[in-house]
Every structure is written in C-alpha cells, then in structure tokens.
Design an enzyme around this catalytic site. Structure first.
Site, short mmCIF file in Angstrom:
data_model
loop_
_atom_site.label_atom_id
_atom_site.label_comp_id
_atom_site.label_asym_id
_atom_site.label_seq_id
_atom_site.Cartn_x
_atom_site.Cartn_y
_atom_site.Cartn_z
N TYR A 166 -38.88 -37.50 14.31
CA TYR A 166 -38.45 -38.19 15.53
C TYR A 166 -39.50 -39.21 15.97
O TYR A 166 -39.19 -40.38 16.21
CB TYR A 166 -38.20 -37.16 16.63
CG TYR A 166 -37.72 -37.76 17.93
CD1 TYR A 166 -36.38 -38.09 18.11
CD2 TYR A 166 -38.60 -37.99 18.99
CE1 TYR A 166 -35.93 -38.64 19.30
CE2 TYR A 166 -38.16 -38.52 20.19
CZ TYR A 166 -36.82 -38.85 20.34
OH TYR A 166 -36.39 -39.39 21.52
N LYS A 170 -39.19 -43.36 16.19
CA LYS A 170 -39.39 -44.05 17.46
C LYS A 170 -40.52 -45.07 17.36
O LYS A 170 -40.48 -46.13 18.00
CB LYS A 170 -39.63 -43.05 18.59
CG LYS A 170 -38.41 -42.19 18.92
CD LYS A 170 -37.23 -43.05 19.36
CE LYS A 170 -36.03 -42.23 19.79
NZ LYS A 170 -34.91 -43.06 20.28
#
Length: 261
Positions: A166, A170
């Site tokens: 994740y 990002k």
C-alpha cells in the site's frame, strides 16, 4: 464574478467530474462536494452489489440536492472496463474535465506474507488504474482548465508496518502526479495530489478499534480532532477549481499536522 478569472481557461462544455472509488469515504464526500460546486458527477464504484448500492445512495443524495450524478460501476484496473466507463460517461454527460483518482485497496499483514499475486493486485488498483483512467480521459490532451486530482496518503512519506504494498503504491502516485503534470501542463491540464492522514472512514471503522486508533492518531497530530472525508474533499474541490488555477504538480498533506516536512 462575471466571466472567467484571470489565468483560468474555462472549458466550453459543462464541467464533468469522474471520481473513482466513490461508493463511500473520501470518494463519496468528494463526489458530493464536486456536485455542490456545479459539476455533473460520475460516481464510480467497484462492480460488486454492496459497492453499487452505496454508490447509488451517493448519487441519490446529489440528486436530492439538485445536482446531476451517474453511477458507473467498473473495475478501474481493467482496461476494457475503464474504456466502457468513459464511453458511457461521454455519452451521458460529455468528456471528463475533472478526474479524481481515489480508488484503492489493501490487505494488512507482514511484508513477508505478501504473495506476488497480492502485490500485483494492489499495484493494479492503486497505481496502474490511475494511468489507465488518465490515458483514456486525456488521450487527446484534454481541454484547458481540466484537472486531475490524485489521492495518495501520508504513508507514502512515513511508511507503516504491515502495509508495504500500500505504501509503495501511494509513494508511486507522487511520482505519477509530478510526471503527468509535466506531460499535460502544456495543454492546460493541471495535475495535483492530496495526501490524507488518518481519516475517519467506514473502511477504518471496519478494520480497527475506534478508541485505540483515536488515541494513536491524536498522539501524532497537532490538531486534536480526527479528520473527516469532507476535510479531504474540500481540498480536492479547491484543487479542481478556479482558485488553484496556477497550481500543478503539487502534493498537499491533509493530516491535521501529522507530518510537517
């Protein structure tokens, strides 16, 4: 104010926003905000019955407030579904002038437990989907005054345990924002990014003990309240609108002072 603001090239057609992952949380709040700002809004949802049902609720709220909204379910990591979504949007509302890349997914566990398949899935939804949507929306360079707003995360800068894939995606969105801003800038299309902190969303409430998380978050923040989806949506609205006409390639942290670099 009569006429366009200096430095702002207003698209000749009605402004149309498409928000990916808009069934709930930040995406839903953003769809409502952009509709309130006078845009016709496409509410994208993952094509599952629960997410479609929530997206329809968001669209109904927009309709009740006097706005225009259309629910278009699509897996934005699938090129064919992205193409079909934009085709339908253009047939109903016209070409997209504001694209908000909000769709994201994750699974929290130790990085040693991440399979190659899971890694690829997270990259596809969180990073590749943005490329697919932008390529389709602005493949003819787009109209001056159009904009892209990318939703990243402060974890792109801080990192976090049990979130390697994740956080990586990002962080990738920061480079994506800056590079795409250079690609689209000459045609008058702006690309900016928001980095939310620990925002209180339905997803969060399903995954964590609320009181424990509140204590942990507020120990890091300067502002001693939890952030809401509307806090992020308000910044997205600013970046999509005329007041930010001279901003592009920027990343704005919406985190209550959690990170100040």
């Amino acid at each position: 104010m009569d006429g366009p603001r200096p430095g702002w090239a207003t698209p000749a057609r009605e402004p149309v926003a498409l928000v990916t992952g808009a069934s709930r949380g930040i995406g839903a709040a953003t769809a409502r905000r952009l509709a309130a700002d006078g845009m016709a809004v496409v509410v994208n949802s993952f094509p599952s019955e629960p997410m479609i049902r929530l997206a329809k609720q968001v669209a109904e709220e927009i309709h009740e407030a006097g706005g225009r909204a259309l629910v278009l379910p699509a897996d934005v990591a699938d090129p064919a579904q992205v193409e079909a979504m934009f085709d339908e949007c253009e047939g109903e509302f016209g070409a997209v002038t504001t694209l908000v890349l909000n769709a994201a997914t994750t699974v929290r566990h130790a990085w040693t437990e991440i399979s190659v398949g899971e890694w690829n899935e997270i990259l596809a939804v969180n990073l590749t989907a943005g490329f697919l949507c932008c390529r389709r929306a602005f493949r003819e360079r787009g109209a001056p005054g159009s904009s892209v707003v990318v939703v990243s995360s402060v974890l792109a800068q801080t990192g976090a345990p049990n979130a390697l894939h994740y956080g990586t995606t990002k962080a990738g969105l920061l480079g994506f924002t800056r590079s795409l801003a250079r690609e689209l800038g000459p045609s008058g299309v702006r690309v900016n990014c928001v980095l939310p902190g620990a925002i209180k969303t339905e997803e969060e409430q399903e995954s964590f003990d609320e009181q424990d998380l509140d204590r942990t978050v507020l120990a890091h923040q300067i502002l001693q309240r939890r952030g809401s989806p509307e806090d992020v949506a308000n910044v997205v609205g600013f970046l999509a609108g005329a007041d930010s006409a001279f901003l592009t390639g920027q990343a704005i942290r919406v985190d209550g002072g959690w990170t100040m670099v």
